[in-house]
Scaffold this motif. Structure first.
Motif, PDB file in Angstrom:
ATOM      1  N   CYS A  34      -2.019  -3.139  -2.864  1.00  0.00           N
ATOM      2  CA  CYS A  34      -1.638  -1.743  -2.635  1.00  0.00           C
ATOM      3  C   CYS A  34      -2.652  -1.066  -1.713  1.00  0.00           C
ATOM      4  CB  CYS A  34      -1.584  -0.976  -3.955  1.00  0.00           C
ATOM      5  SG  CYS A  34      -0.275  -1.529  -5.071  1.00  0.00           S
ATOM      6  N   TYR A  35      -2.227   0.016  -1.130  1.00  0.00           N
ATOM      7  CA  TYR A  35      -3.090   0.859  -0.306  1.00  0.00           C
ATOM      8  C   TYR A  35      -3.118   2.235  -0.955  1.00  0.00           C
ATOM      9  CZ  TYR A  35      -4.701   3.737   3.577  1.00  0.00           C
ATOM     10  OH  TYR A  35      -5.400   4.626   4.357  1.00  0.00           O
ATOM     11  N   ILE A  36      -4.302   2.680  -1.356  1.00  0.00           N
ATOM     12  CA  ILE A  36      -4.480   4.013  -1.928  1.00  0.00           C
ATOM     13  C   ILE A  36      -5.341   4.785  -0.932  1.00  0.00           C
ATOM     14  CG2 ILE A  36      -5.204   5.385  -3.909  1.00  0.00           C
ATOM     15  CD1 ILE A  36      -2.984   3.244  -4.536  1.00  0.00           C
ATOM     16  N   GLY A  37      -4.707   5.683  -0.190  1.00  0.00           N
ATOM     17  CA  GLY A  37      -5.333   6.325   0.956  1.00  0.00           C
ATOM     18  C   GLY A  37      -6.312   7.431   0.624  1.00  0.00           C
ATOM     19  N   HIS A  38      -6.990   7.856   1.653  1.00  0.00           N
ATOM     20  CA  HIS A  38      -8.016   8.886   1.589  1.00  0.00           C
ATOM     21  C   HIS A  38      -7.399  10.203   1.098  1.00  0.00           C
ATOM     22  CE1 HIS A  38      -9.658   5.725   3.991  1.00  0.00           C
ATOM     23  NE2 HIS A  38      -8.846   5.991   4.980  1.00  0.00           N
ATOM     24  N   GLY A  39      -8.056  10.808   0.132  1.00  0.00           N
ATOM     25  CA  GLY A  39      -7.585  12.090  -0.375  1.00  0.00           C
ATOM     26  C   GLY A  39      -6.438  12.010  -1.364  1.00  0.00           C
ATOM     27  N   ALA A  40      -5.997  10.815  -1.711  1.00  0.00           N
ATOM     28  CA  ALA A  40      -4.945  10.682  -2.730  1.00  0.00           C
ATOM     29  C   ALA A  40      -5.535  11.042  -4.090  1.00  0.00           C
ATOM     30  CB  ALA A  40      -4.395   9.254  -2.756  1.00  0.00           C
ATOM     31  N   ILE A  41      -4.712  11.645  -4.933  1.00  0.00           N
ATOM     32  CA  ILE A  41      -5.117  11.973  -6.304  1.00  0.00           C
ATOM     33  C   ILE A  41      -4.068  11.380  -7.237  1.00  0.00           C
ATOM     34  CG2 ILE A  41      -5.553  13.811  -7.977  1.00  0.00           C
ATOM     35  CD1 ILE A  41      -6.257  15.616  -5.551  1.00  0.00           C
ATOM     36  N   ILE A  42      -4.510  10.484  -8.114  1.00  0.00           N
ATOM     37  CA  ILE A  42      -3.618   9.825  -9.068  1.00  0.00           C
ATOM     38  C   ILE A  42      -4.163  10.151 -10.456  1.00  0.00           C
ATOM     39  CG2 ILE A  42      -2.583   7.641  -9.777  1.00  0.00           C
ATOM     40  CD1 ILE A  42      -3.203   6.582  -6.942  1.00  0.00           C
ATOM     41  N   ARG A  43      -3.481  11.063 -11.154  1.00  0.00           N
ATOM     42  CA  ARG A  43      -3.991  11.632 -12.409  1.00  0.00           C
ATOM     43  C   ARG A  43      -3.261  11.079 -13.621  1.00  0.00           C
ATOM     44  NH1 ARG A  43      -3.277  17.718 -12.490  1.00  0.00           N
ATOM     45  NH2 ARG A  43      -3.791  17.322 -14.665  1.00  0.00           N
ATOM     46  N   GLY A  44      -3.871  10.095 -14.265  1.00  0.00           N
ATOM     47  CA  GLY A  44      -3.352   9.563 -15.510  1.00  0.00           C
ATOM     48  C   GLY A  44      -4.081  10.194 -16.682  1.00  0.00           C
ATOM     49  N   ASP A  45      -4.059  11.519 -16.765  1.00  0.00           N
ATOM     50  CA  ASP A  45      -4.830  12.210 -17.794  1.00  0.00           C
ATOM     51  C   ASP A  45      -4.027  12.521 -19.048  1.00  0.00           C
ATOM     52  OD1 ASP A  45      -3.366  14.169 -16.462  1.00  0.00           O
ATOM     53  OD2 ASP A  45      -5.125  15.256 -15.762  1.00  0.00           O
ATOM     54  N   TYR A  46      -2.786  12.970 -18.931  1.00  0.00           N
ATOM     55  CA  TYR A  46      -1.986  13.161 -20.141  1.00  0.00           C
ATOM     56  C   TYR A  46      -0.692  12.375 -20.105  1.00  0.00           C
ATOM     57  CZ  TYR A  46       0.257  17.127 -17.616  1.00  0.00           C
ATOM     58  OH  TYR A  46       0.878  17.933 -16.703  1.00  0.00           O
ATOM     59  N   GLY A  47      -0.611  11.430 -19.192  1.00  0.00           N
ATOM     60  CA  GLY A  47       0.486  10.488 -19.086  1.00  0.00           C
ATOM     61  C   GLY A  47      -0.019   9.263 -18.356  1.00  0.00           C
ATOM     62  N   ARG A  48       0.751   8.183 -18.398  1.00  0.00           N
ATOM     63  CA  ARG A  48       0.371   6.924 -17.742  1.00  0.00           C
ATOM     64  C   ARG A  48       1.074   6.822 -16.391  1.00  0.00           C
ATOM     65  NH1 ARG A  48       0.618   0.877 -20.237  1.00  0.00           N
ATOM     66  NH2 ARG A  48      -1.594   1.278 -20.413  1.00  0.00           N
ATOM     67  N   THR A  55       2.519  -1.385  -2.897  1.00  0.00           N
ATOM     68  CA  THR A  55       2.882   0.026  -2.682  1.00  0.00           C
ATOM     69  C   THR A  55       1.811   0.741  -1.868  1.00  0.00           C
ATOM     70  OG1 THR A  55       4.372   0.223  -4.546  1.00  0.00           O
ATOM     71  CG2 THR A  55       3.218   2.230  -3.916  1.00  0.00           C
ATOM     72  N   ALA A  56       2.251   1.616  -0.972  1.00  0.00           N
ATOM     73  CA  ALA A  56       1.344   2.433  -0.156  1.00  0.00           C
ATOM     74  C   ALA A  56       1.371   3.866  -0.651  1.00  0.00           C
ATOM     75  CB  ALA A  56       1.758   2.384   1.314  1.00  0.00           C
ATOM     76  N   VAL A  57       0.207   4.339  -1.098  1.00  0.00           N
ATOM     77  CA  VAL A  57       0.019   5.737  -1.479  1.00  0.00           C
ATOM     78  C   VAL A  57      -0.782   6.346  -0.327  1.00  0.00           C
ATOM     79  CG1 VAL A  57      -0.946   7.322  -3.192  1.00  0.00           C
ATOM     80  CG2 VAL A  57       0.009   5.114  -3.931  1.00  0.00           C
ATOM     81  N   GLU A  58      -0.080   6.992   0.584  1.00  0.00           N
ATOM     82  CA  GLU A  58      -0.727   7.466   1.807  1.00  0.00           C
ATOM     83  C   GLU A  58      -1.602   8.691   1.544  1.00  0.00           C
ATOM     84  OE1 GLU A  58       2.354   7.834   4.786  1.00  0.00           O
ATOM     85  OE2 GLU A  58       2.894   5.729   4.589  1.00  0.00           O
ATOM     86  N   GLN A 156       4.812  -3.514   5.416  1.00  0.00           N
ATOM     87  CA  GLN A 156       3.861  -4.581   5.739  1.00  0.00           C
ATOM     88  C   GLN A 156       2.638  -4.028   6.460  1.00  0.00           C
ATOM     89  OE1 GLN A 156       4.224  -7.794   4.571  1.00  0.00           O
ATOM     90  NE2 GLN A 156       2.082  -7.890   5.181  1.00  0.00           N
ATOM     91  N   VAL A 157       2.815  -2.993   7.273  1.00  0.00           N
ATOM     92  CA  VAL A 157       1.683  -2.357   7.956  1.00  0.00           C
ATOM     93  C   VAL A 157       0.625  -1.918   6.938  1.00  0.00           C
ATOM     94  CG1 VAL A 157       0.986  -0.266   9.233  1.00  0.00           C
ATOM     95  CG2 VAL A 157       2.897  -1.657  10.050  1.00  0.00           C
ATOM     96  N   TYR A 158       1.069  -1.305   5.829  1.00  0.00           N
ATOM     97  CA  TYR A 158       0.110  -0.817   4.835  1.00  0.00           C
ATOM     98  C   TYR A 158      -0.473  -1.941   3.981  1.00  0.00           C
ATOM     99  CZ  TYR A 158       0.204   4.061   5.964  1.00  0.00           C
ATOM    100  OH  TYR A 158       0.028   5.250   6.612  1.00  0.00           O
ATOM    101  N   ILE A 159       0.279  -2.997   3.727  1.00  0.00           N
ATOM    102  CA  ILE A 159      -0.283  -4.161   3.022  1.00  0.00           C
ATOM    103  C   ILE A 159      -1.394  -4.762   3.889  1.00  0.00           C
ATOM    104  CG2 ILE A 159       0.215  -6.529   2.262  1.00  0.00           C
ATOM    105  CD1 ILE A 159       3.007  -5.427   1.376  1.00  0.00           C
TER     106      ILE A 159
END
Length: 174
Positions: A34-48, A55-58, A156-159
């Motif tokens: 996966c690609y987790i890009g600059h400035g992404a916020i993934i908050r698993g604080d009160y849910g999973r 997957t690309a998270v731009e 494929q570019v992001y992989i």
């Protein structure tokens, strides 16, 4: 950066790049390549949050989960720059356009495309293999073979980009 919260810490599989400028918090599982890009916020604080392989998270994407629930994002999904995602699920090979909003408990079917800037409303369900656009998002057409070819290339570019970032770090310039 990965952060433990409320006794839970992110799990990241092999071949995945997570930018040091991203925030991945709590109960988050990220698949392979996966690609987790600059400035992404993934908050698993009160849910999973579960993110599938490839997957690309731009840049600038925000992902949250409904309280006490799981937000599942499938394999080889493209999450465009600045999208805000608070839904329940996104199917394999889907594309979420830049600046789109997926509201709480929304669902996007596999291989569907949410056009840039669209709003998928509370509890809205987007079927498989359709293109939706607007506010609220409405089906505008079926996904074409040309769409699938173009997005296969983009995925494929992001992989490949994730692999490149893992091989060579960013170097600050003074």
């Amino acid at each position: 950066m990965l952060y433990q919260f409320d006794g839970k810490q992110p799990q990241v599989e092999t071949g995945t790049y997570v930018s040091e400028l991203a925030h991945v918090i709590g109960d988050v599982i990220i698949g392979k390549q996966c690609y987790i890009g600059h400035g992404a916020i993934i908050r698993g604080d009160y849910g999973r949050i579960v993110i599938g392989d490839g997957t690309a998270v731009e840049e600038g994407v925000i992902i949250h989960a409904p309280p006490g629930d799981t937000h599942t994002i499938g394999r080889k999904v493209t999450l465009g720059h600045g999208a805000v995602l608070h839904g329940r699920s996104i199917g394999d090979l889907a594309v979420i356009g830049m600046g789109s909003i997926l509201s709480i408990f929304s669902q996007v079917g596999q291989r569907s495309i949410v056009a840039e800037g669209s709003v998928v409303k509370l509890n809205q369900v987007i079927p498989e293999k359709v293109v939706v656009a607007g506010n609220p998002a409405r089906v505008v057409r079926a996904v074409s073979e040309q769409d699938e070819e173009m997005w296969a290339y983009g995925k494929q570019v992001y992989i490949d980009l994730a692999a490149k970032y893992l091989k060579q770090d960013m170097v600050p310039v003074s």
